[in-house]
Motif scaffolding. Sequence first.
Motif, short mmCIF file in Angstrom:
data_model
loop_
_atom_site.label_atom_id
_atom_site.label_comp_id
_atom_site.label_asym_id
_atom_site.label_seq_id
_atom_site.Cartn_x
_atom_site.Cartn_y
_atom_site.Cartn_z
N GLY A 98 40.17 -120.01 18.54
CA GLY A 98 40.25 -120.80 19.56
C GLY A 98 40.59 -120.15 20.80
O GLY A 98 40.32 -120.41 21.98
N GLU A 99 41.31 -118.89 20.57
CA GLU A 99 41.78 -117.93 21.76
C GLU A 99 40.56 -117.14 22.24
O GLU A 99 40.14 -116.27 21.50
CB GLU A 99 42.88 -117.11 21.20
N MET A 100 40.36 -117.07 23.52
CA MET A 100 39.44 -116.13 24.16
C MET A 100 39.99 -114.76 23.90
O MET A 100 40.88 -114.54 24.63
CB MET A 100 38.87 -116.40 25.40
N ARG A 101 39.24 -113.81 23.33
CA ARG A 101 39.46 -112.44 23.20
C ARG A 101 38.48 -111.31 24.09
O ARG A 101 38.68 -110.24 24.58
CB ARG A 101 39.50 -111.87 21.81
N GLN A 102 37.32 -111.81 24.15
CA GLN A 102 36.17 -111.16 24.87
C GLN A 102 35.35 -111.93 25.82
O GLN A 102 34.92 -112.98 25.38
CB GLN A 102 35.42 -110.28 23.98
N GLN A 103 35.03 -111.66 27.06
CA GLN A 103 34.31 -112.20 27.71
C GLN A 103 33.58 -111.33 28.72
O GLN A 103 34.20 -110.45 29.39
CB GLN A 103 34.94 -113.18 28.61
N ASP A 104 32.21 -111.49 28.99
CA ASP A 104 31.55 -110.43 29.73
C ASP A 104 29.85 -111.02 30.12
O ASP A 104 29.79 -112.05 29.63
CB ASP A 104 31.57 -109.05 29.32
N SER A 105 29.35 -110.22 30.83
CA SER A 105 27.89 -110.69 31.14
C SER A 105 27.07 -109.47 31.04
O SER A 105 27.42 -108.12 31.27
CB SER A 105 27.86 -111.13 32.35
N THR A 106 25.62 -109.51 30.63
CA THR A 106 24.89 -108.46 30.48
C THR A 106 24.36 -107.79 32.15
O THR A 106 24.01 -107.11 32.03
CB THR A 106 23.42 -108.95 30.17
N GLU A 107 25.02 -108.55 33.05
CA GLU A 107 24.93 -107.75 34.30
C GLU A 107 25.75 -106.56 34.44
O GLU A 107 25.63 -105.65 35.20
CB GLU A 107 25.38 -108.73 35.59
#
Length: 286
Positions: free
Chosen positions: A210-219
């Motif tokens: 439940g803990e966010m470790r990665q976040q990004d966008s194809t942009e």
Amino acid sequence: MRLLSYLVDGEPRYGAAVEGGVVDLTRRIGRDFSDVKALIAANALSDAQEAIAGAKPDYTLEELVLLPPVLAPEKLWCIGVNYAERNAEYKDSSDLPKYPSLFVRSMSSMTGSGQPIEKPKVSDQLDYEGELVIVIGQGGRHIPREKAWSHIFGMTLCNEGTIRDWLRHGKFNVTQGKNFDRSGSIGPWLVTSDELDPRGPHDIVTRVNGEMRQQDSTERLMFPFDYLISYLSTFATLKSGDMIVTGTPTGAGVRFDPPRWLRVGDVVEVESSRIGVLRNTVAAES
């Protein structure tokens, strides 16, 4: 359309996820397509769409053992160091790469959504890498970048599980640490390009318990999808059903101090808002 592969009484089958469950396509389509890869190769998406029109689900998702959507791609390409800041994570003062980093995985190293991923007996350094995957529809060689988008049949998700200490066994390769049986996963389904424009942008999030470790966008990709298709097809003919795992954002467990390796019982979720959630629990190798 959301196409998926699964087991029924130990038999591999495939179908389409719809509201309320899954419509089985294995014997429903007029022509005989044995699996999702055969459907892609025959360019038979319209047959599948016709088959599910007005059909009631044959199964609920919960009663199925999910498999990777494409069971036997000829090639499972994996791209490394592809999001902004990923190169800096290596702390080697190197310039931004001119070409993609590339390695291959076998399908025996992958399992489906909802199935356990395995922490091997020989290492405590099982790591997660959430990634977007593009699936080739029409194959080809020397595909121009401006025509690359038309070669994408759809998209899915991958947890490109990695055994970090085994990456360093070879001088010039990472193959060993990337190919432990059942160390990664692909799924839960393949969303076709008529429903999900691969041009995006597409978000990607990885959570552990439940803990966010990665976040990004194809942009923020250094090598976008169309470039990867053009580049790879320069030296290898792409085939229907081939999958390209397009790179992981910053935030893998190895980058924490101290590293945060996956443990037995951990739940890893890879999510993209227009695809869904790939979810697996870590189990010990038997």
